[in-house]
Scaffold this active site. Sequence first.
Site, short mmCIF file in Angstrom:
data_model
loop_
_atom_site.label_atom_id
_atom_site.label_comp_id
_atom_site.label_asym_id
_atom_site.label_seq_id
_atom_site.Cartn_x
_atom_site.Cartn_y
_atom_site.Cartn_z
N ARG A 194 -4.61 -16.17 -4.93
CA ARG A 194 -5.76 -15.52 -5.59
C ARG A 194 -5.62 -13.93 -6.22
O ARG A 194 -6.56 -13.62 -6.82
CB ARG A 194 -6.78 -15.10 -4.27
CG ARG A 194 -7.41 -16.40 -3.77
CD ARG A 194 -8.30 -16.23 -2.60
NE ARG A 194 -7.70 -15.51 -1.54
CZ ARG A 194 -6.89 -16.12 -0.55
NH1 ARG A 194 -6.90 -17.27 -0.50
NH2 ARG A 194 -6.15 -15.33 0.56
N GLU A 213 2.13 -12.99 11.71
CA GLU A 213 1.82 -12.82 13.13
C GLU A 213 2.60 -13.77 14.04
O GLU A 213 3.34 -13.45 14.98
CB GLU A 213 0.31 -12.86 13.30
CG GLU A 213 -0.14 -12.42 14.41
CD GLU A 213 -1.86 -12.72 14.53
OE1 GLU A 213 -2.35 -13.14 13.45
OE2 GLU A 213 -2.43 -12.40 15.70
P1 AMP Z 1 -0.72 -9.37 4.20
O1 AMP Z 1 0.55 -9.85 4.05
O2 AMP Z 1 -1.03 -9.55 5.72
O3 AMP Z 1 -0.96 -8.00 3.83
O4 AMP Z 1 -1.66 -10.43 3.69
C1 AMP Z 1 -2.20 -10.52 2.41
C2 AMP Z 1 -2.22 -11.92 1.79
O5 AMP Z 1 -3.01 -12.66 2.64
C3 AMP Z 1 -3.05 -11.81 0.49
O6 AMP Z 1 -2.23 -12.48 -0.33
C4 AMP Z 1 -4.46 -12.28 0.87
O7 AMP Z 1 -5.13 -12.98 -0.10
C5 AMP Z 1 -4.39 -12.96 2.18
N1 AMP Z 1 -5.49 -12.28 3.16
C6 AMP Z 1 -5.23 -11.70 4.20
N2 AMP Z 1 -6.09 -11.35 4.84
C7 AMP Z 1 -7.33 -11.82 4.02
C8 AMP Z 1 -8.72 -11.69 4.42
N3 AMP Z 1 -9.27 -11.18 5.46
N4 AMP Z 1 -9.41 -12.42 3.26
C9 AMP Z 1 -8.82 -12.75 2.38
N5 AMP Z 1 -7.50 -13.06 2.06
C10 AMP Z 1 -6.70 -12.52 3.05
#
Ligand code: AMP
Length: 172
Positions: free
Chosen positions: A60, A97
């Site tokens: 995305r 996680e």
């Molecule tokens: P993080 O590594 O935890 O910062 O997760 C970021 C990645 O996970 C990004 O590529 C987002 O597209 C996806 N992501 C994480 N949480 C969400 C959410 N609540 N809604 C949509 N995409 C998310």
Amino acid sequence: MLDLIEKSIREIPDFPKPGIVFKDITPLLSDARLMKLTLEYLLKGVPDVKIDKVVGIESRGFFFATLLAEHLNAGFIPIRKPGKLPYKVHSEEYELEYGTDELNMHIDAIIPGENVLIHDDVLATGGTALAAAKLVEKSGGKVVQLNFLIELAFLNGREKIKNYDVFSLLKY
Ligand code: AMP
């Protein structure tokens, strides 16, 4: 105007897993006026330096990363999940996680010394963005900014990427 963008983002509870509220940007993408407006706001947050490459994170992150690249007169580079890129790659593992995941980037995507903007749709825990920044640095690129459409501030992802300039359009 920012609230029009915010209102267009659909929240899907318990997707893809129980407990996660997924931020669905497809209604925003399907509205030409909102897409244009979002791009204008994202561009306003970009530092006033020459950007050589815009990196988009699968999948995305690709939507606005390509639009940003075109407007900044920069090249576009995809960062992808393992097994997707056809040529030789740099890879970076990061913590989830439960367990670990990995991101790949072509070894010749960035020329050492280039200024790079990294874009993704959502900043959650920051692990994905940090891995992307490390991949850019493995190639000798300079990360000018980590740029997001949405920041889930309650997850404190900024802490993990505090050594970088971070911009997000919408904070939750
Ligand atoms: P993080 O590594 O935890 O910062 O997760 C970021 C990645 O996970 C990004 O590529 C987002 O597209 C996806 N992501 C994480 N949480 C969400 C959410 N609540 N809604 C949509 N995409 C998310």
